[in-house]
Design a protein around this motif. Structure first.
Motif, PDB file in Angstrom:
ATOM      1  N   ALA A 137       0.787  -1.377  -0.045  1.00 13.56           N
ATOM      2  CA  ALA A 137       0.051   0.022  -0.078  1.00 13.56           C
ATOM      3  C   ALA A 137       0.805   1.083  -0.002  1.00 13.56           C
ATOM      4  O   ALA A 137       0.636   2.137  -0.771  1.00 13.56           O
ATOM      5  N   MET A 138       1.785   1.374   0.679  1.00 10.41           N
ATOM      6  CA  MET A 138       2.797   2.342   0.825  1.00 10.41           C
ATOM      7  C   MET A 138       3.593   2.502  -0.380  1.00 10.41           C
ATOM      8  O   MET A 138       3.772   3.743  -0.907  1.00 10.41           O
ATOM      9  N   TRP A 139       4.097   1.462  -0.984  1.00 11.28           N
ATOM     10  CA  TRP A 139       4.976   1.414  -2.273  1.00 11.28           C
ATOM     11  C   TRP A 139       3.866   2.044  -3.325  1.00 11.28           C
ATOM     12  O   TRP A 139       4.283   2.691  -4.180  1.00 11.28           O
ATOM     13  N   ARG A 140       2.691   1.524  -3.467  1.00 13.56           N
ATOM     14  CA  ARG A 140       1.937   1.957  -4.478  1.00 13.56           C
ATOM     15  C   ARG A 140       1.422   3.486  -4.319  1.00 13.56           C
ATOM     16  O   ARG A 140       1.531   3.988  -5.265  1.00 13.56           O
ATOM     17  N   GLU A 141       1.363   3.955  -3.173  1.00 17.26           N
ATOM     18  CA  GLU A 141       1.133   5.180  -2.885  1.00 17.26           C
ATOM     19  C   GLU A 141       2.217   6.399  -3.328  1.00 17.26           C
ATOM     20  O   GLU A 141       1.979   7.390  -4.108  1.00 17.26           O
ATOM     21  N   LEU A 142       3.355   5.918  -2.824  1.00 19.40           N
ATOM     22  CA  LEU A 142       4.506   6.577  -3.389  1.00 19.40           C
ATOM     23  C   LEU A 142       4.759   6.505  -5.013  1.00 19.40           C
ATOM     24  O   LEU A 142       5.298   7.441  -5.456  1.00 19.40           O
ATOM     25  N   VAL A 143       4.721   5.301  -5.823  1.00 20.40           N
ATOM     26  CA  VAL A 143       4.881   5.292  -7.068  1.00 20.40           C
ATOM     27  C   VAL A 143       3.864   6.239  -7.654  1.00 20.40           C
ATOM     28  O   VAL A 143       4.055   6.954  -8.634  1.00 20.40           O
ATOM     29  N   GLU A 144       2.601   6.185  -7.226  1.00 13.29           N
ATOM     30  CA  GLU A 144       1.571   6.937  -7.914  1.00 13.29           C
ATOM     31  C   GLU A 144       1.897   8.754  -7.737  1.00 13.29           C
ATOM     32  O   GLU A 144       1.816   9.429  -8.745  1.00 13.29           O
ATOM     33  N   ILE A 162      11.548  -0.142  -6.131  1.00 13.58           N
ATOM     34  CA  ILE A 162      12.659   0.938  -6.615  1.00 13.58           C
ATOM     35  C   ILE A 162      12.811   0.897  -7.828  1.00 13.58           C
ATOM     36  O   ILE A 162      12.996   2.123  -8.644  1.00 13.58           O
ATOM     37  N   GLU A 163      12.513  -0.043  -8.693  1.00 12.96           N
ATOM     38  CA  GLU A 163      12.691   0.451 -10.187  1.00 12.96           C
ATOM     39  C   GLU A 163      11.590   1.169 -10.666  1.00 12.96           C
ATOM     40  O   GLU A 163      11.728   2.064 -11.639  1.00 12.96           O
ATOM     41  N   GLU A 164      10.533   0.883 -10.326  1.00 15.27           N
ATOM     42  CA  GLU A 164       9.269   1.656 -10.574  1.00 15.27           C
ATOM     43  C   GLU A 164       9.571   3.280 -10.188  1.00 15.27           C
ATOM     44  O   GLU A 164       8.934   4.282 -10.907  1.00 15.27           O
ATOM     45  N   MET A 165      10.090   3.417  -9.256  1.00 13.19           N
ATOM     46  CA  MET A 165      10.265   4.751  -8.594  1.00 13.19           C
ATOM     47  C   MET A 165      11.479   5.268  -9.462  1.00 13.19           C
ATOM     48  O   MET A 165      11.936   6.581  -9.248  1.00 13.19           O
ATOM     49  N   GLU A 166      12.247   4.582 -10.137  1.00 10.30           N
ATOM     50  CA  GLU A 166      13.534   4.975 -10.818  1.00 10.30           C
ATOM     51  C   GLU A 166      14.528   5.542  -9.820  1.00 10.30           C
ATOM     52  O   GLU A 166      15.007   6.736 -10.139  1.00 10.30           O
ATOM     53  N   LEU A 167      14.633   5.023  -8.790  1.00  9.66           N
ATOM     54  CA  LEU A 167      15.907   5.398  -7.906  1.00  9.66           C
ATOM     55  C   LEU A 167      16.881   4.579  -7.862  1.00  9.66           C
ATOM     56  O   LEU A 167      16.754   3.392  -8.109  1.00  9.66           O
ATOM     57  N   LEU A 168      18.004   5.053  -7.242  1.00 13.41           N
ATOM     58  CA  LEU A 168      19.309   4.508  -7.061  1.00 13.41           C
ATOM     59  C   LEU A 168      19.555   4.181  -5.422  1.00 13.41           C
ATOM     60  O   LEU A 168      19.298   5.000  -4.754  1.00 13.41           O
ATOM     61  N   ASP A 169      20.102   2.962  -5.123  1.00  6.84           N
ATOM     62  CA  ASP A 169      20.150   2.595  -3.866  1.00  6.84           C
ATOM     63  C   ASP A 169      21.663   3.101  -3.491  1.00  6.84           C
ATOM     64  O   ASP A 169      22.691   2.391  -3.753  1.00  6.84           O
ATOM     65  N   LEU A 170      21.859   4.064  -2.461  1.00 10.84           N
ATOM     66  CA  LEU A 170      22.999   4.821  -2.217  1.00 10.84           C
ATOM     67  C   LEU A 170      23.686   3.602  -1.374  1.00 10.84           C
ATOM     68  O   LEU A 170      23.401   2.980  -0.238  1.00 10.84           O
TER      69      LEU A 170
END
Length: 301
Positions: free
Chosen positions: A120-127, A173-181
């Motif tokens: 639910a959290m991941w979906r909310e952030l991606v949207e 992480i891929e859907e957000m197009e983010l890099l893991d520091l």
């Protein structure tokens, strides 16, 4: 800029607030993202106890069912807030840094352990990200997920469930197009007190645009002795307070006692910190003998 993300596992103790204040002053932190405050409400007095600067701003998300709770505090002249987004397990701050005109999003996260609530959290952030024009993103906090099986040791879990969690977290992480520091200085971010379980559940995820603007961004892990420091300072503080009440009329002797006792406590604490760090490092690379495991239990008890 310096951003601290820290799971305090309860912010009600005055000792924890004091240590946070010392950390903020020492490291000259610009923004602090706290997870698991376990507080039903936060006010400006709570924040100034830690920040010690009236030129601050803050946003909080209260505890839910005695778990969680988020808090963000920052320097008003460093980060200029334009919008705050409160979501399922996160606080999102939208604003600008210093003299920059480009808008950034900094998200403080404390995720549930339950996969359904993580989704639910991941979906909310991606949207949110998909409909936002913002390109500078920084997500930090306790995700309660790992990206690979080797990021978790000694934690009893269902293999199938763990692999599903890992796969879905990586997809997020891929859907957000983010890099893991990368994490510097430590392999894990959470340790069980007996040293037999570790995991890397805390991290920073950055957009490529963020790294292009701040190419020297780095993530440095807190040492596992911090919980030990919490406990020592809590006990020391209350002990000193009680003793002070008993010896009000003996100011000279009390000052002498404070100098001697606290100097000794600091010396012992520093020795304990070094011992725990040595054991942590050996545990990560080689594992501990039974004797060393028992020693670690003793020094972190």
């Amino acid at each position: 800029m310096k951003i601290v993300s820290y799971n305090v596992r309860g912010l009600g103790s005055s000792a924890k607030r004091r240590i946070i204040r010392e950390l903020l002053v020492k490291e000259q932190i610009d923004m602090m993202c706290v997870q698991e405050t376990k507080l039903e409400s936060v006010d400006v007095g709570d924040c100034t106890q830690m920040w010690r600067d009236s030129e601050l701003e803050w946003k909080a998300l209260p505890v839910v069912n005695k778990g969680g709770g988020l808090l963000c505090i920052w320097k008003r002249d460093t980060f200029h807030l334009l919008e705050c987004v409160l979501g399922h397990g996160f606080i999102g701050l939208v604003g600008t840094w210093g003299d920059m005109s480009e808008t950034s999003a900094i998200v403080n996260i404390y995720s549930s352990c339950r996969l359904e609530e993580k989704r639910a959290m991941w979906r909310e952030l991606v949207e949110w990200k998909n409909r936002s024009p913002i390109s500078l993103w920084c997500l930090g906090g306790d995700f309660n997920s790992v990206r690979a099986e080797e990021e978790r040791r000694g934690v009893a879990t269902n293999i199938g469930s763990q692999r599903r969690d890992i796969a879905e977290f990586n997809r997020f992480i891929e859907e957000m197009e983010l890099l893991d520091l990368p994490l510097s200085g430590r392999k894990y971010t959470w340790y069980r007190p007996n040293g037999q379980a570790q995991s890397r559940i805390d991290r920073f995820l950055l957009s490529p645009e963020w790294l292009a603007n701040w190419p020297h961004s780095a993530q440095i892990g807190f040492d596992s002795f911090v919980q030990k420091t919490w406990e020592e300072n809590q006990i020391t503080g209350w002990g000193a307070y009680r003793l002070k009440e008993k010896l009000k009329g003996l100011k000279v002797k009390l000052k002498s006692w404070n100098r001697e006792v606290f100097r000794d406590l600091r010396t012992r604490r520093e020795a304990t910190i070094l011992q725990i760090n040595d054991l942590d490092s050996k545990e990560e690379e080689l594992g501990l003998s039974e004797e060393e495991i028992n020693l670690r239990k003793t020094v972190t008890a």
